[in-house]
Design an enzyme around this catalytic site. Structure first.
Site: not given
Ligand SMILES: NC(=O)C1=CN([C@@H]2O[C@H](COP(=O)(O)OP(=O)(O)OC[C@H]3O[C@@H](n4cnc5c(N)ncnc54)[C@H](OP(=O)(O)O)[C@@H]3O)[C@@H](O)[C@H]2O)C=CC1
Ligand SMILES: O=C(O)CCC(=O)C(=O)O
Length: 445
Positions: A125, A165
């Site tokens: 991430k 995201d």
């Protein structure tokens, strides 16, 4: 002290300033107690300590020039958490709240989620504390170019494949890919997913997380002899996941009566007009309050939390982490909620989840229920490798199959370890077994 408790103590000491990361680890460890008792080989290999320490963390300076000519500086992150199952894979979040603890919690969750998809992707991430809200397209472009000027050396189709995201959608992925192509000097589009269709994006990726969430919730309801038909739904957020969860839930006969953004929520008893929300959020980038310009009979309430006081059958938190706490859970239960579908990552606090399970509310846990987005990203990677593009119907059918399988695998794992129909524990266990077996086979890394 049990091995699992000892390891958690060490993790707490080492990551004391990262409450979100500790929360994510604690939830997984709680589920794993019976697994560790049955499998001493995982303790002997110290799997838990290895799995909770990222393989690599990259933190970098992102300087960029705003429209007034001022030089601004943000911080960029990429955490390459686990590559045991495949290239690191996970989104980029651009939001002022981003710091290393947020990226680590998201990266940790991503390892398990990606394992559940059944596709060959590791967990990672990244993101930045940059706030795209209120910035011009030119400012967002300059920021993305500066961000990629550092990130490009750490990623690649077989190394690490970022995607979107919060705060990173099609516009940002376009700017990021354009700059990657420029500095690399080659067309290597498998390096990012969530791309536009014109340069290697996959059909259904935009819809995938929201649609996947509803396929999963539908499966969970069907298992209990129920359906989405005529159910009242409240959704937090009005971004990518929220919009496409609304679309699929409505298609399956439910009615969405409330949605929100970080300023407040709208409530529309006859059902929220999704076309209007799409226009406001995807095109005009306006606040949700502007919904009332067309629908004065709807209600707008300032603040995010109160949305959980609205009576509903199904609650879909699709905004940020820790959106539903214990008090919100108690309100939802007293208003008769039957199911929670976690579209966001870790949207419920650990005590809220525990409370829902105690009250026999069905919980579709984030790692399983929102895995449709990353699964479709992996399908995008496959299409890029083949230099081919599947139709909408082909990708959608694969997505649906994946969500049904995740439900089945989480359920089977939960039953095997005596959790009953507890998909929170089942998803954690099924994913853990897959990742840890790959790690054991690969030696001591
Ligand atoms: N996009 C994807 O494919 C996937 C996303 N997720 C998760 O789903 C959630 C939503 O993501 P996505 O829809 O893509 O993001 P978007 O940026 O498209 O939308 C986020 C939405 O949540 C709202 N929001 C409310 N409170 C907060 C807050 N404190 N911080 C950030 N946003 C807030 C935003 O409001 P405002 O505009 O006012 O900020 C916006 O409506 C996130 O938790 C993400 O990690 C999970 C799997 C895949
Ligand atoms: O599509 C991806 O690679 C990642 C999506 C994502 O960030 C997530 O699953 O939380």
């Amino acid at each position: 002290m049990l091995y699992i408790e000892e390891v958690f103590e060490r993790i707490k000491q080492r990551n004391a300033q990262e409450p979100e990361f500790l929360q994510a680890v604690e939830e997984v460890f709680e589920s794993l107690k019976p697994v560790m008792a049955k499998h001493p080989e995982y303790e002997a290999a110290n799997i838990l300590e290895r799995m909770t320490e990222p393989e690599r963390q990259i933190i970098f300076r992102v300087p960029w020039v705003d429209d007034q000519g001022m030089l601004r500086v943000n911080r960029g992150f990429r955490v390459q958490f686990s590559g045991a199952l495949g290239p690191y894979k996970g989104g980029l979040r651009f939001h002022p709240s981003v710091y290393i603890g947020i990226i680590k919690f998201l990266g940790f969750e991503q390892i398990f989620k990606n394992a559940l998809t059944g596709l060959p992707i590791g967990g990672g991430k990244g993101g930045s504390d940059f706030d795209p809200k209120g910035k011009s397209d030119a400012e967002v472009m300059r920021f993305c170019q500066s961000f990629m000027t550092e990130l490009y050396r750490h990623i690649g189709p077989d190394v690490d494949v970022p995607a979107g995201d919060i705060g990173v959608g099609g516009r940002e992925i376009g700017y990021l890919y354009g700059h990657f192509r420029r500095v690399r000097g080659r067309f290597e589009n498998g390096v990012l997913t969530g791309k536009g269709l014109a340069y290697g994006g996959s059909l259904v990726r935009t819809q995938a997380t929201g649609y996947g969430l509803i396929y999963f919730v539908d499966e969970m309801l069907k298992y209990h002899g129920k359906s989405l038909k005529d159910k009242r739904i409240v959704i937090s957020g009005s971004g990518n996941v929220a919009i496409y969860a609304h679309e699929k839930a409505t298609e399956l006969g439910a009615k969405v009566v409330a949605m929100s953004d970080s300023n407040g929520y709208i409530y529309h008893e006859t059902g929220i007009d999704l076309a209007k929300v799409k226009q406001l959020k995807e095109v005009e980038r306006k606040r949700i309050k502007a919904y009332l310009d067309d629908y004065p009979e709807a209600t707008y309430v300032e603040g995010q939390k109160a949305i959980w006081s609205i009576p509903c059958d199904i609650a879909l938190p699709c905004a940020a982490q820790n959106d539903i706490d214990y008090d919100d859970a108690a309100k939802l239960v007293s208003n008769g909620v039957i199911a929670i579908g976690e579209g966001a990552n870790m949207p419920c606090t650990n005590d809220a989840v525990k409370y829902f399970l105690e009250k026999d509310v069905l919980v579709a846990p984030a790692k399983a229920a929102n895995a449709g987005g990353v699964a479709t990203s992996a399908l995008e990677m496959s299409q890029n490798s083949m230099r081919y593009a599947w139709t909408f119907e082909e990708v959608d059918a694969k997505l649906k199959d994946i969500m049904v399988n995740i439900h089945q695998n989480a359920y089977t794992a939960a039953m095997k370890y005596d959790y009953g129909y507890n998909l929170v524990a089942g998803a954690n266990i099924a994913a853990f077994l897959k990742v840890s077996d790959a790690m054991m086979a690969q030696g001591d890394y």
